[in-house]
Design a protein around this motif. Structure first.
Motif, PDB file in Angstrom:
ATOM      1  N   ASP A 287       0.352  -0.526  -0.028  1.00 44.32           N
ATOM      2  CA  ASP A 287      -0.151   0.008  -0.115  1.00 44.32           C
ATOM      3  C   ASP A 287       0.441   1.263   0.062  1.00 44.32           C
ATOM      4  OD1 ASP A 287      -2.188  -1.043   0.024  1.00 44.32           O
ATOM      5  OD2 ASP A 287      -2.479  -1.308   1.857  1.00 44.32           O
ATOM      6  N   VAL A 288       1.559   1.355  -0.853  1.00 46.49           N
ATOM      7  CA  VAL A 288       2.734   1.965  -1.036  1.00 46.49           C
ATOM      8  C   VAL A 288       2.949   2.654  -2.125  1.00 46.49           C
ATOM      9  CG1 VAL A 288       5.255   3.395  -1.019  1.00 46.49           C
ATOM     10  CG2 VAL A 288       3.971   1.726   1.273  1.00 46.49           C
ATOM     11  N   ARG A 289       2.492   4.197  -2.880  1.00 47.27           N
ATOM     12  CA  ARG A 289       2.799   4.950  -4.484  1.00 47.27           C
ATOM     13  C   ARG A 289       4.170   5.842  -3.621  1.00 47.27           C
ATOM     14  NH1 ARG A 289       0.508   8.426  -7.401  1.00 47.27           N
ATOM     15  NH2 ARG A 289       0.988   8.223  -9.968  1.00 47.27           N
ATOM     16  N   ASN A 290       5.022   5.117  -4.646  1.00 44.93           N
ATOM     17  CA  ASN A 290       6.108   6.434  -4.490  1.00 44.93           C
ATOM     18  C   ASN A 290       5.781   7.612  -6.249  1.00 44.93           C
ATOM     19  OD1 ASN A 290       7.206   5.759  -1.593  1.00 44.93           O
ATOM     20  ND2 ASN A 290       7.961   4.137  -2.912  1.00 44.93           N
ATOM     21  N   VAL A 291       6.214   8.935  -5.277  1.00 44.51           N
ATOM     22  CA  VAL A 291       5.718   9.955  -7.127  1.00 44.51           C
ATOM     23  C   VAL A 291       6.284  10.766  -6.641  1.00 44.51           C
ATOM     24  CG1 VAL A 291       4.474  11.393  -7.590  1.00 44.51           C
ATOM     25  CG2 VAL A 291       2.869   9.090  -6.800  1.00 44.51           C
ATOM     26  N   THR A 292       8.030  10.876  -7.689  1.00 44.65           N
ATOM     27  CA  THR A 292       8.322  11.417  -8.210  1.00 44.65           C
ATOM     28  C   THR A 292       7.537  12.948  -9.596  1.00 44.65           C
ATOM     29  OG1 THR A 292      10.266  10.219  -8.284  1.00 44.65           O
ATOM     30  CG2 THR A 292      10.478  12.350  -9.027  1.00 44.65           C
ATOM     31  N   LEU A 293       7.083  14.571  -8.859  1.00 46.89           N
ATOM     32  CA  LEU A 293       6.839  14.899  -9.550  1.00 46.89           C
ATOM     33  C   LEU A 293       7.389  15.559 -11.197  1.00 46.89           C
ATOM     34  CD1 LEU A 293       6.959  17.647  -6.938  1.00 46.89           C
ATOM     35  CD2 LEU A 293       5.207  16.402  -7.892  1.00 46.89           C
ATOM     36  N   GLN A 294       8.810  14.785 -11.563  1.00 48.11           N
ATOM     37  CA  GLN A 294       9.409  15.191 -12.741  1.00 48.11           C
ATOM     38  C   GLN A 294       9.255  14.198 -13.436  1.00 48.11           C
ATOM     39  OE1 GLN A 294      10.613  16.101  -9.409  1.00 48.11           O
ATOM     40  NE2 GLN A 294      10.460  18.029 -10.081  1.00 48.11           N
ATOM     41  N   ASP A 295       8.366  13.322 -13.026  1.00 48.40           N
ATOM     42  CA  ASP A 295       8.133  11.906 -13.979  1.00 48.40           C
ATOM     43  C   ASP A 295       6.337  12.696 -13.864  1.00 48.40           C
ATOM     44  OD1 ASP A 295      10.272  10.612 -13.504  1.00 48.40           O
ATOM     45  OD2 ASP A 295       9.548   9.855 -11.854  1.00 48.40           O
ATOM     46  N   LEU A 296       5.543  13.233 -13.630  1.00 51.48           N
ATOM     47  CA  LEU A 296       4.376  13.750 -14.262  1.00 51.48           C
ATOM     48  C   LEU A 296       4.452  15.361 -14.756  1.00 51.48           C
ATOM     49  CD1 LEU A 296       2.853  13.275 -10.416  1.00 51.48           C
ATOM     50  CD2 LEU A 296       2.843  12.267 -12.116  1.00 51.48           C
ATOM     51  N   CYS A 297       5.359  15.631 -15.057  1.00 49.60           N
ATOM     52  CA  CYS A 297       5.729  16.867 -15.289  1.00 49.60           C
ATOM     53  C   CYS A 297       7.483  17.157 -15.236  1.00 49.60           C
ATOM     54  CB  CYS A 297       4.885  18.425 -14.629  1.00 49.60           C
ATOM     55  SG  CYS A 297       5.298  19.792 -15.517  1.00 49.60           S
ATOM     56  N   ALA A 298       7.615  17.401 -16.455  1.00 53.02           N
ATOM     57  CA  ALA A 298       9.162  17.079 -16.990  1.00 53.02           C
ATOM     58  C   ALA A 298       9.980  18.659 -16.519  1.00 53.02           C
ATOM     59  CB  ALA A 298       9.862  17.207 -18.315  1.00 53.02           C
ATOM     60  N   VAL A 299       9.195  19.959 -16.651  1.00 52.17           N
ATOM     61  CA  VAL A 299       9.737  20.781 -15.881  1.00 52.17           C
ATOM     62  C   VAL A 299       9.321  21.088 -14.898  1.00 52.17           C
ATOM     63  CG1 VAL A 299       9.558  21.493 -18.957  1.00 52.17           C
ATOM     64  CG2 VAL A 299       7.345  21.674 -17.437  1.00 52.17           C
ATOM     65  N   ASN A 300       8.695  21.238 -14.155  1.00 51.10           N
ATOM     66  CA  ASN A 300       9.070  21.054 -12.731  1.00 51.10           C
ATOM     67  C   ASN A 300       9.660  21.016 -12.293  1.00 51.10           C
ATOM     68  OD1 ASN A 300       7.588  21.131  -9.922  1.00 51.10           O
ATOM     69  ND2 ASN A 300       6.135  20.969 -10.478  1.00 51.10           N
ATOM     70  N   LEU A 301       9.496  22.482 -11.129  1.00 50.82           N
ATOM     71  CA  LEU A 301      11.433  23.221 -11.256  1.00 50.82           C
ATOM     72  C   LEU A 301      11.422  23.017  -9.242  1.00 50.82           C
ATOM     73  CD1 LEU A 301      12.407  25.594 -13.269  1.00 50.82           C
ATOM     74  CD2 LEU A 301      13.377  23.069 -13.327  1.00 50.82           C
ATOM     75  N   SER A 302       9.900  22.326  -8.819  1.00 54.58           N
ATOM     76  CA  SER A 302       9.470  22.917  -7.087  1.00 54.58           C
ATOM     77  C   SER A 302      11.065  22.206  -6.404  1.00 54.58           C
ATOM     78  CB  SER A 302       8.400  22.354  -6.913  1.00 54.58           C
ATOM     79  OG  SER A 302       7.687  23.039  -7.078  1.00 54.58           O
ATOM     80  N   GLU A 303      11.814  22.903  -5.840  1.00 54.62           N
ATOM     81  CA  GLU A 303      12.078  22.035  -5.119  1.00 54.62           C
ATOM     82  C   GLU A 303      11.421  21.936  -2.647  1.00 54.62           C
ATOM     83  OE1 GLU A 303      12.879  24.907  -2.251  1.00 54.62           O
ATOM     84  OE2 GLU A 303      11.102  25.607  -3.300  1.00 54.62           O
TER      85      GLU A 303
END
Length: 299
Positions: free
Chosen positions: A249-265
């Motif tokens: 029941d774990v989901r690991n998400v990397t923002l840049q896999d969803l939106c490559a130009v996301n620059l959030s820190e």
């Protein structure tokens, strides 16, 4: 992002930690329950944005209240000026707490011993359940606020009262602050000073006794759904993949896999990133989840 810019964030965090440690009085065994954000500020936030409204009753569409858990140096208002209204506008009952206060340190919370902070969270969850008449909550936390609830779930009976834990840049396995924590042994007394004055910071260093105990025997507990939302540009919880959990029941998400130009820190992912916010709602309501893309910023 230039290397010096990526290094500035953790360096500033370390300097702020040392500043607090050298000016704050020694922490008591149990952090003070006195809120560091004035009741007026909390009331104003609730009135203007609709969260911390204890008369809110969850709907059939969103049957569980959402408890927001701020990060280190954060508080129940400032950390959630973006996400709380976002969730309220989508029909959720939303609540936020202050925890980990140190005597004499206003506004900057999350510095007390993390096991004691988890006790504060447990008491707050009970308050929310009583007010809303529900049996479980969902928890969304930023940074320490995404990791600390795991102590509540694992050791304080929280798993029976929590449906899902969503972590935005959580330091689940600690942080090296881009390697800066490795410098502590070169400054005699610095690590002891952090432990004595700001135990919540010391607990978050990779390899700490607190984290060793928390992660022993597995990252998760049965019955709780876990989501971790991370950014490759995190300069505070490093390496960023240390945020991810293992287990059912774990989901690991990397923002840049969803939106490559996301620059959030590290800060932006919890404060202003609507792509991350959209993924939070997907985790809270997977039955109505929609794809998260760069266009989610205007959703």
């Amino acid at each position: 992002m230039l290397p010096w810019k990526r290094a500035f964030g953790p360096l500033a965090a370390l300097l702020l930690a040392v500043s607090v440690a050298t000016t704050a009085p020694a922490v008591a065994t149990t952090p003070t329950a006195t809120p560091t954000v004035s009741p007026t500020a909390v009331t104003a936030a609730a009135a203007s944005s609709g969260w911390n409204n204890y008369s809110c009753k969850p709907s059939t569409a969103h049957p569980r209240p959402v408890v927001l858990v701020h990060g280190t140096f954060g508080n129940s208002v400032d950390n959630w000026l973006g996400l709380a209204p976002y969730l309220v506008n989508r029909g959720y009952c939303v609540f936020s707490l202050d925890y980990g206060q140190l005597p004499g340190v206003p506004f900057f919370n999350g510095l007390g011993p993390i096991d004691k902070s988890a006790e504060q969270l447990g008491a707050y969850v009970d308050r929310v359940l009583a007010a809303t008449g529900t049996s479980k909550v969902d928890i969304v936390g930023h940074s320490q606020g995404g990791m600390m609830p795991r102590h509540y779930l694992k050791f304080l009976g929280g798993a029976a009262k929590v449906n899902a834990l969503v972590g935005l840049a959580p330091d689940n396995h600690g942080t090296t602050l881009l390697g800066l924590t490795k410098l502590l042994p070169h400054f005699p007394g610095a690590e002891d000073l952090l432990t004595e004055k700001t135990p919540g910071l010391a607990d978050q260093i990779a390899g700490s006794a607190f984290l060793t105990k928390l992660n022993a025997g597995g990252d998760t507990v049965p019955g709780v759904k876990y989501t971790v939302i991370a950014t490759r540009y995190d300069q505070v919880v490093t390496p960023y993949r240390s945020q991810f959990l293992s287990g059912p029941d774990v989901r690991n998400v990397t923002l840049q896999d969803l939106c490559a130009v996301n620059l959030s820190e590290h800060l932006a992912i919890g404060l202003i990133d609507r792509i991350a916010f959209h993924e939070v709602t997907n985790a809270l309501d997977p039955g109505r989840a929609t794809p998260t893309t760069c266009a989610s910023v205007i959703g």
